[in-house]
Structures are given as structure tokens and as C-alpha cells.
Design a protein around this motif. Structure first.
Motif, PDB file in Angstrom:
ATOM      1  N   ALA A  75       0.809  -1.365  -0.035  1.00 45.13           N
ATOM      2  CA  ALA A  75       0.102  -0.028   0.153  1.00 45.13           C
ATOM      3  C   ALA A  75       0.847   1.122  -0.068  1.00 45.13           C
ATOM      4  CB  ALA A  75      -0.768   0.008   1.259  1.00 45.13           C
ATOM      5  N   PRO A  76       0.472   2.336  -0.567  1.00 40.97           N
ATOM      6  CA  PRO A  76       1.204   3.642  -0.568  1.00 40.97           C
ATOM      7  C   PRO A  76       1.423   4.033   0.794  1.00 40.97           C
ATOM      8  CG  PRO A  76      -0.371   3.467  -2.441  1.00 40.97           C
ATOM      9  CD  PRO A  76      -0.811   2.255  -1.662  1.00 40.97           C
ATOM     10  N   ARG A  77       2.587   4.798   1.111  1.00 38.24           N
ATOM     11  CA  ARG A  77       2.565   5.704   2.223  1.00 38.24           C
ATOM     12  C   ARG A  77       1.745   6.658   2.355  1.00 38.24           C
ATOM     13  NH1 ARG A  77       7.975   5.320   4.207  1.00 38.24           N
ATOM     14  NH2 ARG A  77       9.515   3.926   2.986  1.00 38.24           N
ATOM     15  N   PRO A  78       1.103   7.001   3.704  1.00 41.20           N
ATOM     16  CA  PRO A  78       1.630   6.270   4.754  1.00 41.20           C
ATOM     17  C   PRO A  78       1.005   5.297   5.187  1.00 41.20           C
ATOM     18  CG  PRO A  78       0.282   8.510   5.215  1.00 41.20           C
ATOM     19  CD  PRO A  78       0.295   8.100   3.736  1.00 41.20           C
ATOM     20  N   VAL A  79       1.539   4.143   5.617  1.00 40.50           N
ATOM     21  CA  VAL A  79       1.091   3.177   6.395  1.00 40.50           C
ATOM     22  C   VAL A  79       1.797   2.866   7.530  1.00 40.50           C
ATOM     23  CG1 VAL A  79      -0.048   2.090   4.223  1.00 40.50           C
ATOM     24  CG2 VAL A  79       2.551   1.447   5.037  1.00 40.50           C
ATOM     25  N   LYS A  80       1.456   1.851   8.397  1.00 37.52           N
ATOM     26  CA  LYS A  80       1.958   1.467   9.693  1.00 37.52           C
ATOM     27  C   LYS A  80       3.418   1.134   9.199  1.00 37.52           C
ATOM     28  CE  LYS A  80      -0.289  -0.019  12.864  1.00 37.52           C
ATOM     29  NZ  LYS A  80      -1.444  -0.618  13.857  1.00 37.52           N
ATOM     30  N   GLY A  81       4.284   1.729  10.068  1.00 34.94           N
ATOM     31  CA  GLY A  81       5.680   1.214   9.753  1.00 34.94           C
ATOM     32  C   GLY A  81       6.436   1.849   8.515  1.00 34.94           C
ATOM     33  N   SER A  82       5.654   2.689   7.673  1.00 38.21           N
ATOM     34  CA  SER A  82       6.250   3.301   6.487  1.00 38.21           C
ATOM     35  C   SER A  82       5.601   4.749   6.796  1.00 38.21           C
ATOM     36  CB  SER A  82       6.162   2.631   5.207  1.00 38.21           C
ATOM     37  OG  SER A  82       6.760   1.326   5.395  1.00 38.21           O
ATOM     38  N   GLN A  83       6.189   5.857   7.156  1.00 35.81           N
ATOM     39  CA  GLN A  83       5.523   7.046   7.547  1.00 35.81           C
ATOM     40  C   GLN A  83       5.942   7.779   6.101  1.00 35.81           C
ATOM     41  OE1 GLN A  83       6.469   9.073  11.208  1.00 35.81           O
ATOM     42  NE2 GLN A  83       7.026   7.232  11.834  1.00 35.81           N
ATOM     43  N   ASP A  84       5.085   8.870   5.691  1.00 35.07           N
ATOM     44  CA  ASP A  84       5.704   9.793   4.892  1.00 35.07           C
ATOM     45  C   ASP A  84       6.919  10.541   5.185  1.00 35.07           C
ATOM     46  OD1 ASP A  84       3.651   9.807   2.754  1.00 35.07           O
ATOM     47  OD2 ASP A  84       2.253  10.935   4.013  1.00 35.07           O
ATOM     48  N   MET A  85       7.853  10.997   4.410  1.00 34.53           N
ATOM     49  CA  MET A  85       8.931  11.659   4.821  1.00 34.53           C
ATOM     50  C   MET A  85       8.970  13.012   4.582  1.00 34.53           C
ATOM     51  SD  MET A  85      10.827   8.906   4.897  1.00 34.53           S
ATOM     52  CE  MET A  85      12.491   9.149   4.884  1.00 34.53           C
ATOM     53  N   PRO A  86       9.483  13.590   5.607  1.00 34.48           N
ATOM     54  CA  PRO A  86      10.286  13.303   6.538  1.00 34.48           C
ATOM     55  C   PRO A  86       9.317  12.520   7.820  1.00 34.48           C
ATOM     56  CG  PRO A  86      10.129  15.433   6.808  1.00 34.48           C
ATOM     57  CD  PRO A  86       9.601  15.379   5.407  1.00 34.48           C
ATOM     58  N   TRP A  87      10.166  11.556   8.409  1.00 36.43           N
ATOM     59  CA  TRP A  87       9.343  10.780   9.283  1.00 36.43           C
ATOM     60  C   TRP A  87       9.636  11.068  10.620  1.00 36.43           C
ATOM     61  CZ3 TRP A  87      11.835   6.409  12.092  1.00 36.43           C
ATOM     62  CH2 TRP A  87      12.900   6.245  11.911  1.00 36.43           C
ATOM     63  N   ASP A  88       8.931  10.637  11.841  1.00 37.12           N
ATOM     64  CA  ASP A  88       9.181  10.971  13.114  1.00 37.12           C
ATOM     65  C   ASP A  88       9.433   9.551  13.647  1.00 37.12           C
ATOM     66  OD1 ASP A  88       8.927  11.289  15.909  1.00 37.12           O
ATOM     67  OD2 ASP A  88       7.111  12.645  15.918  1.00 37.12           O
ATOM     68  N   PRO A  89      10.826   9.504  13.921  1.00 36.30           N
ATOM     69  CA  PRO A  89      11.246   8.165  14.368  1.00 36.30           C
ATOM     70  C   PRO A  89      10.722   7.717  15.806  1.00 36.30           C
ATOM     71  CG  PRO A  89      12.867   9.759  14.725  1.00 36.30           C
ATOM     72  CD  PRO A  89      11.880  10.404  13.979  1.00 36.30           C
ATOM     73  N   LEU A  90      10.191   8.673  16.411  1.00 37.91           N
ATOM     74  CA  LEU A  90       9.541   8.286  17.928  1.00 37.91           C
ATOM     75  C   LEU A  90       8.160   7.818  17.558  1.00 37.91           C
ATOM     76  CD1 LEU A  90      10.922  10.924  20.422  1.00 37.91           C
ATOM     77  CD2 LEU A  90      11.882   8.643  19.807  1.00 37.91           C
ATOM     78  N   VAL A  91       7.399   8.063  16.642  1.00 39.44           N
ATOM     79  CA  VAL A  91       6.219   7.385  16.521  1.00 39.44           C
ATOM     80  C   VAL A  91       6.360   5.910  16.033  1.00 39.44           C
ATOM     81  CG1 VAL A  91       4.150   7.392  14.733  1.00 39.44           C
ATOM     82  CG2 VAL A  91       5.063   9.662  15.479  1.00 39.44           C
ATOM     83  N   ASP A  92       7.448   5.745  15.208  1.00 37.75           N
ATOM     84  CA  ASP A  92       7.616   4.256  14.775  1.00 37.75           C
ATOM     85  C   ASP A  92       8.200   3.303  16.115  1.00 37.75           C
ATOM     86  OD1 ASP A  92       8.180   2.598  12.131  1.00 37.75           O
ATOM     87  OD2 ASP A  92       9.449   2.075  13.822  1.00 37.75           O
ATOM     88  N   TYR A  93       8.974   4.193  16.701  1.00 38.02           N
ATOM     89  CA  TYR A  93       9.537   3.304  18.179  1.00 38.02           C
ATOM     90  C   TYR A  93       8.367   3.118  19.186  1.00 38.02           C
ATOM     91  CZ  TYR A  93      11.847   2.852  22.602  1.00 38.02           C
ATOM     92  OH  TYR A  93      12.197   2.205  23.688  1.00 38.02           O
TER      93      TYR A  93
END
Length: 284
Positions: A75-93
């Protein structure tokens, strides 16, 4: 089994709590609800005064084939684990740390946990298996962490704690799968047996553990686990979980995601896990 049935099953059999990963038509791939369901089952076993030991296994043809990422990868971004860029690392963390903590409920469980591995325990499935206290594999079963090639870092960090630095690097610098015999030789699992003997062998082991008083089991497990805590296990997991998010948002991770959208997740994974340099990645 329909998708409406529980993805994690629980039953108590005398002194044994049996937890079963239950998406057999998907090789027990990790659904977004699986981590919480697994932790709830572990907590249930710990709250039951009759339980002395937990047996974790997978229904159908495999223990666990890792995260069910096909939809997210294609699926195109944004999806869980693949954010739009630039991304927020703490959301993924935050997302991945939650899953890691759920898996690690197996390690933190006051009741010892034995994992029975048949078929595959790969990627996130290997994370789950290696959080257990003892792992027994069928000789022909396969274990490994292929996303180490692109799009993943094992957030539980248990490869290094079980194998030591050199063999952990052997596994994570290649993303190779190894069979049960090799896993036993490496010291990754406690035992391996022919597939047709796996059930009987594991049942004998858990029955032996179940004969020990609960307080003895608890003290022995806490003592060993404390040594790992003293070696910095939690801080290693924090770093590994941050790195896991970075792998999905690095130039190569973004290129892999684009390739998944172009040719499909399975085809992109086959390319990733082959031995040739990847023409579609951003070469360094």
C-alpha cells in the motif's frame, strides 16, 4: 479457521498452560492484534496458581512466519511502519516498542516458557521464539531474520544474547535461515529432534519442568534473567527498536518499499533475500 476466531489460543492442561499462535492459513503471521493477545495469554498463565510452565507453539504448518506485512508493504505511504518523509522516529519507536514489550512478556513471565518450533520461525516469529526460556526445534524447521538484509532489525535483540557476538553477526549480516540442527550446533536452541518426534520430546520436557514447585522455577528464572538485565538488555532493545524504524525509512528501505508497491511484497522479498546486489536500491 475463519478470521473471526482467536489468533492466540489458551488452555490449561493440569500444570501446563498451552498458548497457540492461531492463524494457520497465514503460517501464523503476526496480525496487528497478535502482540496484545499473546501478552494477555501469558498474563493469564501467570495469574493461574495451577500453572507451573507455559508451552508456546503454532497451529498448522509453522510456528510463525513473521509480521503479516504484505498489505503494509504494497500500500502507498503512509501506512503503519512506513511514514511519509520526513518521518518521526519516535512514532515508529512507540509502535514497535509496544510489540517488543508484548513479545518480551514471555521472557518476563514468572512461569518458564518452552517454545516448540516446526516449519518456520522467521523475522518477527524468531523474535517471539527467542523470548522464550527454552526453544526446541524440529530438525527440518527453519529460523532466521531475513529482514536484516533490508527493512528490519530484531527489536528484542535476543540473537546476540543467545549466540554471542560472532554467531549473531553471522546471522544478522546475512539474513540467512538455518535449520534446527544448525541452530542446536550454534547454541541458539536447547534441542532439536526429527519432526515426527517433536511433540513427544517437548511434552516430556514440559512435564519434567511442571513437576518442580512454582517458587523454585520462579527463583531460578529470575536469577538467570537478572544476569541479562545487568548486561544491559533493556538499553540494547531500545537501540534495536530505534534501528528497526530507521531500516524502513533509510534510502534503501524507501527503495524496498517502492519495489514492493511495484512488483508485490513476495517478489521484492525474493529479490532482497537472494545473493545478488539489488539493482533497485540506492547504492552506496
Amino acid at each position: 479457521m475463519s478470521e473471526s476466531e482467536p489468533f492466540v489460543l489458551y488452555e490449561r492442561d493440569g500444570r501446563i498452560a498451552r498458548i497457540t499462535l492461531n492463524r494457520p492459513e497465514h503460517l501464523n503471521a503476526i496480525h496487528e492484534t497478535t502482540p496484545d493477545l499473546l501478552r494477555a495469554a501469558v498474563e493469564r498463565a501467570n495469574q493461574d496458581d495451577n500453572v507451573h510452565v507455559i508451552l508456546l507453539s503454532g497451529a498448522g504448518r509453522a510456528f510463525c512466519a513473521g509480521y503479516d506485512l504484505k498489505e503494509y508493504a504494497e500500500a502507498p505511504r503512509p501506512v503503519k511502519g512506513s511514514q511519509d518523509m520526513p518521518w518521526d522516529p519516535l512514532v515508529d519507536y512507540q509502535w514497535m516498542r509496544h510489540s517488543t514489550d508484548c513479545f518480551f512478556s514471555l521472557w518476563r513471565s514468572l512461569k518458564p516458557v518452552v517454545a516448540k518450533i516446526h516449519g518456520y520461525a522467521v523475522a518477527g516469529g524468531s523474535d517471539i521464539a527467542l523470548c522464550c526460556d527454552l526453544v526446541v526445534m524440529a530438525e527440518d524447521a527453519k529460523i532466521g531474520y531475513p529482514p536484516a538484509r533490508i527493512w528490519g532489525c530484531p527489536t528484542t535483540a535476543m540473537w546476540v544474547y543467545r549466540l554471542g557476538a560472532e554467531k549473531a553477526k553471522r546471522m544478522l549480516l546475512t539474513g540467512d535461515l538455518i535449520d534446527g540442527k544448525t541452530a542446536k550446533d550454534y547454541g541458539l536452541v536447547i534441542d532439536t529432534v526429527p519432526a515426527d518426534q517433536l511433540d513427544a520430546h517437548v511434552e516430556a520436557l514440559v512435564a519434567r519442568i511442571a513437576s518442580v514447585p512454582k517458587n523454585q522455577l520462579m527463583m531460578q528464572k529470575l536469577m538467570v534473567n537478572q544476569a541479562y538485565d545487568n548486561m544491559g538488555l533493556n538499553s540494547t532493545q531500545t537501540l534495536a527498536t530505534l534501528f528497526d524504524g530507521i531500516t524502513r525509512h533509510s534510502p534503501e528501505g524507501v527503495a524496498f518499499k517502492a519495489r514492493c508497491e511495484q512488483v508485490g511484497f513476495k517478489a521484492a522479498v525474493k529479490e532482497r533475500d537472494g545473493g545478488d546486489p539489488l539493482a533497485w536500491k540506492n547504492a552506496r
